[in-house]
Scaffold this motif. Sequence first.
Motif, PDB file in Angstrom:
ATOM      1  N   LEU A  94       0.825  -1.212   0.000  1.00  0.00           N
ATOM      2  CA  LEU A  94       0.000   0.000   0.000  1.00  0.00           C
ATOM      3  C   LEU A  94       0.861   1.265   0.000  1.00  0.00           C
ATOM      4  O   LEU A  94       0.517   2.271  -0.616  1.00  0.00           O
ATOM      5  CB  LEU A  94      -0.932  -0.003   1.215  1.00  0.00           C
ATOM      6  CG  LEU A  94      -2.079  -1.016   1.179  1.00  0.00           C
ATOM      7  CD1 LEU A  94      -2.824  -1.016   2.501  1.00  0.00           C
ATOM      8  CD2 LEU A  94      -3.032  -0.711   0.028  1.00  0.00           C
ATOM      9  N   TRP A  95       1.963   1.189   0.710  1.00  0.00           N
ATOM     10  CA  TRP A  95       2.888   2.333   0.755  1.00  0.00           C
ATOM     11  C   TRP A  95       3.398   2.665  -0.656  1.00  0.00           C
ATOM     12  O   TRP A  95       3.506   3.830  -1.050  1.00  0.00           O
ATOM     13  CB  TRP A  95       4.028   1.987   1.704  1.00  0.00           C
ATOM     14  CG  TRP A  95       5.169   2.958   1.703  1.00  0.00           C
ATOM     15  CD1 TRP A  95       5.125   4.316   1.631  1.00  0.00           C
ATOM     16  CD2 TRP A  95       6.552   2.625   1.789  1.00  0.00           C
ATOM     17  NE1 TRP A  95       6.380   4.853   1.669  1.00  0.00           N
ATOM     18  CE2 TRP A  95       7.287   3.840   1.763  1.00  0.00           C
ATOM     19  CE3 TRP A  95       7.258   1.429   1.892  1.00  0.00           C
ATOM     20  CZ2 TRP A  95       8.679   3.869   1.838  1.00  0.00           C
ATOM     21  CZ3 TRP A  95       8.634   1.465   1.983  1.00  0.00           C
ATOM     22  CH2 TRP A  95       9.338   2.668   1.945  1.00  0.00           C
ATOM     23  N   PHE A  98       0.483   4.193  -2.689  1.00  0.00           N
ATOM     24  CA  PHE A  98      -0.210   5.350  -2.121  1.00  0.00           C
ATOM     25  C   PHE A  98       0.276   6.638  -2.795  1.00  0.00           C
ATOM     26  O   PHE A  98       1.452   6.814  -3.035  1.00  0.00           O
ATOM     27  CB  PHE A  98       0.062   5.435  -0.617  1.00  0.00           C
ATOM     28  CG  PHE A  98      -1.182   5.556   0.210  1.00  0.00           C
ATOM     29  CD1 PHE A  98      -1.672   6.804   0.547  1.00  0.00           C
ATOM     30  CD2 PHE A  98      -1.856   4.426   0.632  1.00  0.00           C
ATOM     31  CE1 PHE A  98      -2.812   6.920   1.326  1.00  0.00           C
ATOM     32  CE2 PHE A  98      -2.993   4.530   1.402  1.00  0.00           C
ATOM     33  CZ  PHE A  98      -3.486   5.778   1.751  1.00  0.00           C
ATOM     34  N   LEU A 107       1.933   4.418   7.188  1.00  0.00           N
ATOM     35  CA  LEU A 107       1.790   2.964   7.046  1.00  0.00           C
ATOM     36  C   LEU A 107       3.084   2.262   7.437  1.00  0.00           C
ATOM     37  O   LEU A 107       3.072   1.216   8.088  1.00  0.00           O
ATOM     38  CB  LEU A 107       1.415   2.602   5.608  1.00  0.00           C
ATOM     39  CG  LEU A 107      -0.064   2.680   5.234  1.00  0.00           C
ATOM     40  CD1 LEU A 107      -0.226   2.422   3.750  1.00  0.00           C
ATOM     41  CD2 LEU A 107      -0.874   1.673   6.040  1.00  0.00           C
TER      42      LEU A 107
END
Length: 374
Positions: A94-95, A98, A107
């Motif tokens: 996700l990092w 993002f 995160l």
Amino acid sequence: MVASFAGYAIYLAGLRQRLVEPNRASWLIWGTSTTIEAVTYAALNPRTPQSYVFLLSAAACLGIALALWRRSRWSAPDTVESLCMGASLAAIVLWLVFREAFWAHMLVVAVVPISFWPTWRSAIADRARERSPAWGLWTVGDLATLLLATRSGSQDVGEYAYVFVELVCHASVWFIIGLATINPLRSFGWRDGRLRVLDAYAPAVNPFHIAENHLGKAVYAAQGFVAGERIVRFGGRRVSAKRLPRRLLGSRDRYLQVAHDAYLGPSGGIDDLVNHSCAPNAGLRFAADEVVLIAIRDIAQNEEITWDYSTTLADDGWSMGCRCGAPICRGVVRAFVTLPPERQHWYLARNIVAPYLRGTKPPATNRRALCGLG
């Protein structure tokens, strides 16, 4: 930075000497996240000093992770480790996708305590697994970084949060294993003509392990012994023959005759469990104030340790059936004087016969001298 890299160097030294048993799940997460962070930072800030620091840290984390995987057999992670690894890797993914830098960084901050959970469990279960001065050095390094960042005011909230969480996590492990581990006098010392590193943290190795064989409980060598080496000191209270119980059964039947009218009682230790053999690899050596089991030949690791009970026996009326399985098994254990002359000389030449049995034939007693097998 100096404290951080000194911590990596000391931790790797402890790993090489097998003084620490790091959790592989934690180090896999740290190696992966640090590498991604270092590469990302270097891409956005090329050729800056901090980018090189991140790359060196990533290399150190990956080096420890690879060393862990190379030195031990693969074992699947347990449920907790799998959850921590899955959550951490999901946050890292996700990092990477993002768009918002602040929340992406938060995160990563969230990943830190999750990644520490397997190490916390391991250290709480056995502090020796992580007993390294490195945790103190990493804590000091984090604290210095946080102080420098707050004084310069050049960091944003996300950077402060990351360093603070790292500080708390490193400090927590340091508290678990003991604050005294950072003592340089324990970490370094000049002995035997050279610098010794981390010797004070070497765990005491149990030289024996107990297992079952056809005789019952038996003592095995957890490490090798060379001929002439001390194996174990026989303990127990000295007891007069007149005070011995009339009937001795099972685990209580462990009395060692040390004189015509004296015995050593059970010690409750490892010496109570050493079995008889007609072809032993050890023997008892008597001194003024102690009785010590000595290796009479090299004893290999995982070999059973045995001695000949007859080398201390004077009771002509006592006997014990023998099932030691040696090619020269006598089938029965009796007093020393019942051994063939050449066997008596063999034991006498190696100084493993009770002193009171040497020379003239000892008078018979009416008490049994020693324990049964197992």
